[in-house]
Design a protein around this motif. Structure first.
Motif, mmCIF file in Angstrom:
data_model
loop_
_atom_site.group_PDB
_atom_site.id
_atom_site.type_symbol
_atom_site.label_atom_id
_atom_site.label_comp_id
_atom_site.label_asym_id
_atom_site.label_seq_id
_atom_site.Cartn_x
_atom_site.Cartn_y
_atom_site.Cartn_z
ATOM 1 N N TYR A 45 -13.848 -38.338 2.794
ATOM 2 C CA TYR A 45 -13.679 -39.580 2.848
ATOM 3 C C TYR A 45 -12.585 -39.858 1.448
ATOM 4 O O TYR A 45 -13.214 -40.338 0.424
ATOM 5 N N PRO A 46 -11.448 -39.756 1.662
ATOM 6 C CA PRO A 46 -10.513 -40.081 0.512
ATOM 7 C C PRO A 46 -10.842 -41.185 -0.143
ATOM 8 O O PRO A 46 -10.561 -41.614 -1.298
ATOM 9 N N ALA A 47 -11.153 -42.552 0.561
ATOM 10 C CA ALA A 47 -11.311 -43.753 0.116
ATOM 11 C C ALA A 47 -12.389 -43.644 -1.164
ATOM 12 O O ALA A 47 -12.256 -44.299 -1.908
ATOM 13 N N ALA A 48 -13.478 -43.140 -0.879
ATOM 14 C CA ALA A 48 -14.583 -42.893 -2.073
ATOM 15 C C ALA A 48 -13.905 -42.396 -3.229
ATOM 16 O O ALA A 48 -14.261 -42.898 -4.407
ATOM 17 N N ASP A 49 -13.194 -41.382 -3.109
ATOM 18 C CA ASP A 49 -12.594 -40.939 -4.249
ATOM 19 C C ASP A 49 -11.849 -41.611 -4.970
ATOM 20 O O ASP A 49 -11.745 -42.201 -6.383
ATOM 21 N N ALA A 50 -10.933 -42.517 -4.236
ATOM 22 C CA ALA A 50 -10.062 -43.577 -4.685
ATOM 23 C C ALA A 50 -10.774 -44.795 -5.569
ATOM 24 O O ALA A 50 -10.225 -45.173 -6.400
ATOM 25 N N ILE A 51 -11.939 -45.050 -4.914
ATOM 26 C CA ILE A 51 -12.772 -46.123 -5.545
ATOM 27 C C ILE A 51 -13.327 -45.552 -6.910
ATOM 28 O O ILE A 51 -12.962 -46.518 -7.812
ATOM 29 N N LEU A 52 -13.730 -44.853 -6.853
ATOM 30 C CA LEU A 52 -14.414 -44.174 -8.151
ATOM 31 C C LEU A 52 -12.925 -44.194 -9.358
ATOM 32 O O LEU A 52 -13.125 -44.449 -10.388
ATOM 33 N N ASP A 53 -11.896 -43.728 -8.726
ATOM 34 C CA ASP A 53 -10.801 -43.512 -9.620
ATOM 35 C C ASP A 53 -10.205 -44.996 -10.230
ATOM 36 O O ASP A 53 -10.098 -45.003 -11.106
ATOM 37 N N VAL A 54 -10.225 -45.640 -9.033
ATOM 38 C CA VAL A 54 -9.520 -47.220 -9.457
ATOM 39 C C VAL A 54 -10.488 -47.884 -10.534
ATOM 40 O O VAL A 54 -10.156 -48.431 -11.218
ATOM 41 N N ILE A 55 -11.806 -47.924 -10.189
ATOM 42 C CA ILE A 55 -12.824 -48.593 -11.136
ATOM 43 C C ILE A 55 -12.667 -47.985 -12.325
ATOM 44 O O ILE A 55 -12.745 -48.812 -13.485
ATOM 45 N N LYS A 56 -12.937 -46.730 -12.604
ATOM 46 C CA LYS A 56 -12.940 -46.207 -13.777
ATOM 47 C C LYS A 56 -11.454 -46.270 -14.592
ATOM 48 O O LYS A 56 -11.510 -46.721 -15.770
ATOM 49 N N TYR A 57 -10.371 -46.147 -13.669
ATOM 50 C CA TYR A 57 -9.081 -46.354 -14.614
ATOM 51 C C TYR A 57 -8.798 -48.020 -15.119
ATOM 52 O O TYR A 57 -8.609 -48.292 -16.437
ATOM 53 N N GLY A 58 -9.419 -48.789 -14.191
ATOM 54 C CA GLY A 58 -9.220 -50.288 -14.589
ATOM 55 C C GLY A 58 -10.092 -50.795 -15.837
ATOM 56 O O GLY A 58 -9.840 -51.389 -16.884
ATOM 57 N N LEU A 59 -11.469 -49.931 -15.923
ATOM 58 C CA LEU A 59 -12.291 -50.135 -17.134
ATOM 59 C C LEU A 59 -11.447 -49.617 -18.392
ATOM 60 O O LEU A 59 -11.633 -50.145 -19.318
#
Ligand SMILES: C[C@H](O)CC(=O)SCCNC(=O)CCNC(=O)[C@H](O)C(C)(C)COP(=O)(O)OP(=O)(O)OC[C@H]1O[C@@H](n2cnc3c(N)ncnc32)[C@H](O)[C@@H]1OP(=O)(O)O
Length: 704
Positions: A245-259
């Motif tokens: 599920y690529p969305a799960a990896d993308a979610i982790l990426d985006v939240i971390k990146y934003g913080l």
């Protein structure tokens, strides 16, 4: 008050509160559509020009929903990642402007507030929701193979902390009011009757300052705590998704990146990855499930109107009877009477129901009084008292044709002439059960999956003499029980077990070829099934598998003959989990392969084939059989076949079901693969004629 005409209308009260109503014209459900951008901009412009506003309440004009998110049809119509990203950016920009309004903005939420709807509410300074059962708050984008694209990945962690936000966004779970309040997603949960009053009072207060909780500051607010939270979430996610599920990896990426890099950069990354995800085959497949299930909610399965149901009877208080009585009483809201041959059966079903309800009570989903009320709607006995009131009787007794015949006769003798007899058989043909009936038009198959309260699918199986009204009535009943029904043909195994059997048999062949059990199970888990086939066999029961196989062989032919594994296991007392041992041992806390099973089967396990090859080998058997089922009319459409396989077996949802998966591979390729496998492993892989014809005509199952 003055009002403008649009999906977003503003009005002003004398006390300085502005009211922004969301009410998409001509739709039952509010969704966010690109065309509203201009309307919202106008509203925001107007608000910015006002100097006398003290606060604003954002609310819905619909009676039972706030906003169910961005319009999924609009997302599905995007043809490039850039186009989808720009939709996300448009939402982000408008929500940022909403957030920057100088006065206190309050979202008043009742009903579903999901996806873009919650993102809109998160851009308000406060949120109040109704404590009604209809109210649900969540960011379910991940279930569509997406991430929240209008600020959700950035605002939610800043509001409730990283751990809670990751959990919500990675699972897509929908919170009830109490939980939303507990997590801090809303500030207040109040009765619907005072929702707008409370929101108005809030709006008159000064704008609040956002603050993270102490615990969250400790865990997610500093970089060390944050990386700990992310490491754990990443591991948990990978264990679950196995990279499918690529969305799960993308979610982790985006939240971390934003913080790490701040809100502005986080939002830019959120929109970019959102756009990319919209274009993935995984998201297209998951969206197709949403469209299919939404369409199925409206179908009655028959030309006739369903009959009114007042009371439901259940025969047999075992595991299935317990589950069926639960969904009938608690979900559908019908009083249920259970009949068993002894009191233990009744007690068993009662305690099954009590345990399920008590779990809900402990989670505060229902009150003690509600638990008692629901228990009172289930009665039981060892005779047919009150069965003359039953409109539908669902039998869940032992799988034995003689016994089923007896049940048909007893119900015809003790219930009303029009009472429907629905059988939960998993293997006996419905027309054979109906042979004992004086009124066969009332007999129908209603095949639930175990555990009934969790599994979403029900197969509805009319035999040739079942009336249309009977079909419509049980379809309506299944829907009220919270199930997705599919109407399938009265042939051995119906649909789900019929496509499952060859897949399981092939797994047994792979095992007999000497592949280790863990390797085999892991191969199918990696492919995307929720459990491996050998574990599934243990869960379902080796004895159950052994019982269904001869029925399938007898009616459908030798290709259903599995290898000689079942008898050897059964003779050794290995029925699976329920007896403590099958292929695995279940007596210690951790499930482990019982190595002695290899000796029993005369095997010396060794990893020879790679995981992808094993998964393809087993899955191809399922695909070929699914194609046959559609060709023979066992399922009415590819869509029903896909939903049946996903909801009944757990066929990988990100592949969209066996038919969508075949389309994705290309029917020509499926035929090639089957032919190659037939050459290697035997006739059973020979592609069915329907697939050969489709490949020659260059056809696919879907045209969208
Ligand atoms: C940028 C953003 O981050 C991206 C997003 O927001 S993506 C969207 C996220 N939202 C969702 O996934 C929620 C999807 N909707 C649902 O889960 C359910 O519809 C619900 C729980 C809201 C309501 O369920 P229920 O009461 O059973 O009603 P249901 O029959 O499903 O829906 C009623 C109608 O609303 C439509 N609908 C609901 N949500 C929709 C959506 N997000 N987009 C388009 N249509 C939607 C349905 O298609 C159906 O339309 P129809 O009657 O014309 O066929």
């Amino acid at each position: 008050m003055t009002e403008q005409q649009s999906a977003f209308t503003l009005s002003y009260a004398d006390n300085g509160v502005a009211w922004l109503k969301i009410d998409v014209p001509n739709e039952k459900m509010n969704t966010l559509q690109a065309q509203f951008g201009e309307q919202v901009s106008k509203v925001l412009e107007e608000l910015k020009g006002k100097t006398d506003i003290k606060g604003m309440v954002v609310y819905s004009g619909k009676p039972d929903n706030f906003v169910a998110g961005a319009d999924i049809r609009m997302l599905a119509a995007c043809t490039t990642a850039e186009e989808a990203a720009s939709l996300a950016e448009q939402g982000q920009k408008l929500f940022a402007e909403l957030e920057n309004l100088p006065f206190h903005t309050v979202a008043a939420i009742h009903g579903p507030c999901l996806g873009g709807g919650l993102e809109l509410a998160l851009a308000c300074h406060s949120r109040v929701c109704s404590d009604d059962d209809k109210t649900r708050l969540g960011l379910p984008e991940v279930q569509l193979g997406l991430l929240p694209g209008s600020g959700g990945t950035q605002r939610l962690p800043r509001l409730i902390g990283v751990a809670g936000a990751l959990d919500m966004i990675l699972t897509g779970k929908q919170l009830r009011a109490k939980k939303a309040k507990k997590l801090g997603v809303v500030d207040e949960a109040v009765p619907l009757s005072i929702l707008l009053d409370v929101a108005e009072k809030q709006a008159l207060k000064p704008k609040p300052k956002r603050q993270l909780s102490l615990q969250d500051r400790a865990m997610g607010g500093n970089s060390l705590g944050r990386s700990l939270v992310f490491d754990q979430a990443t591991k948990k996610t990978h264990d679950k998704t196995r990279g499918n599920y690529p969305a799960a990896d993308a979610i982790l990426d985006v939240i971390k990146y934003g913080l790490q890099n701040g809100m502005t950069k986080g939002l830019a990354r959120e929109a970019k990855l959102f756009g990319e995800l919209v274009m993935t085959s995984e998201s297209a497949a998951l969206r197709s499930i949403f469209f299919a299930t939404t369409a199925m909610k409206k179908e009655s399965g028959s030309e006739a109107e369903p009959r009114k149901i007042g009371h439901v009877g259940v025969l047999g208080g075992g595991l299935m009877g317990g589950g069926i009585s639960h969904v009938t009483a608690s979900k559908a809201g019908y009083p249920v009477r259970i009949k068993d041959i002894n009191n233990d059966g009744i007690l068993n079903a009662m305690s099954y129901n009590y345990k399920l309800l008590d779990k809900k009570r402990k989670r505060r989903i229902i009150s003690k009084a509600e638990l008692q009320k629901q228990m009172q709607s289930i009665a039981g006995g060892i005779d047919y008292t009150a069965f003359d009131r039953m409109d539908v009787v669902i039998e869940a007794v032992f799988e034995d044709l003689g016994l089923k015949h007896l049940m048909v006769k007893e119900i015809e003798a003790n219930a009303k002439p029009e009472t429907i007899f629905a059988t939960n058989t998993s293997s006996l043909p419905i027309h054979q059960i109906a042979e004992a009936a004086e009124r066969p038009e009332n007999v129908v198959g209603l095949h639930y999956f175990s555990p009934v309260e969790k599994m979403p699918l029900v197969e509805v199986i009319p035999h040739d003499g079942t009336s249309e009204e009977t079909v419509a009535t049980v379809v309506a009943l299944a829907k009220k029980q919270g199930k997705t029904p599919i109407v399938v043909g009265d042939k051995a195994g119906f649909y789900v077990n019929r496509i499952l059997a060859p897949y399981m048999n092939e797994a047994a062949q792979v095992l007999l070829a000497g592949e280790p059990i863990e390797h085999l199970d892991a191969a199918l888990l990696d492919f995307g099934f929720p459990v491996g086939p050998i574990t599934l066999l243990d869960e379902v029961g080796v004895d159950i598998g052994a019982k269904i196989m001869p029925v399938l062989v007898g009616e459908l032919g030798e290709r259903f003959q599995g290898p000689d594994v079942f008898d050897k296991l059964l003779n050794d007392g290995r029925k699976g989990r329920k007896t403590g041992k099958g292929f695995y041992l279940y007596n210690s806390k951790k499930k482990a392969v019982d190595k002695s099973v290899y000796k029993l089967l005369g095997l010396d396990p060794e990893k020879k084939a790679d995981a992808e090859a094993i998964a393809m080998r087993c899955t191809l058997m399922m695909l070929n059989e699914a194609a046959r089922c559609l060709d023979e009319g066992v399922v009415r459409s590819a869509r029903d076949g896909d939903i049946g396989a996903i909801f009944g077996i757990g066929f990988p949802p990100f592949l969209g079901g066996p038919f969508r998966y075949m389309d994705q591979l290309g029917i020509k390729r499926v035929v090639e693969l089957l032919t190659e496998h037939a050459d290697k492993y035997g006739e059973r892989f020979k592609p069915c004629q329907a697939l050969i014809d489709m490949a020659e005509a260059d056809q696919s199952y879907y045209t969208d």
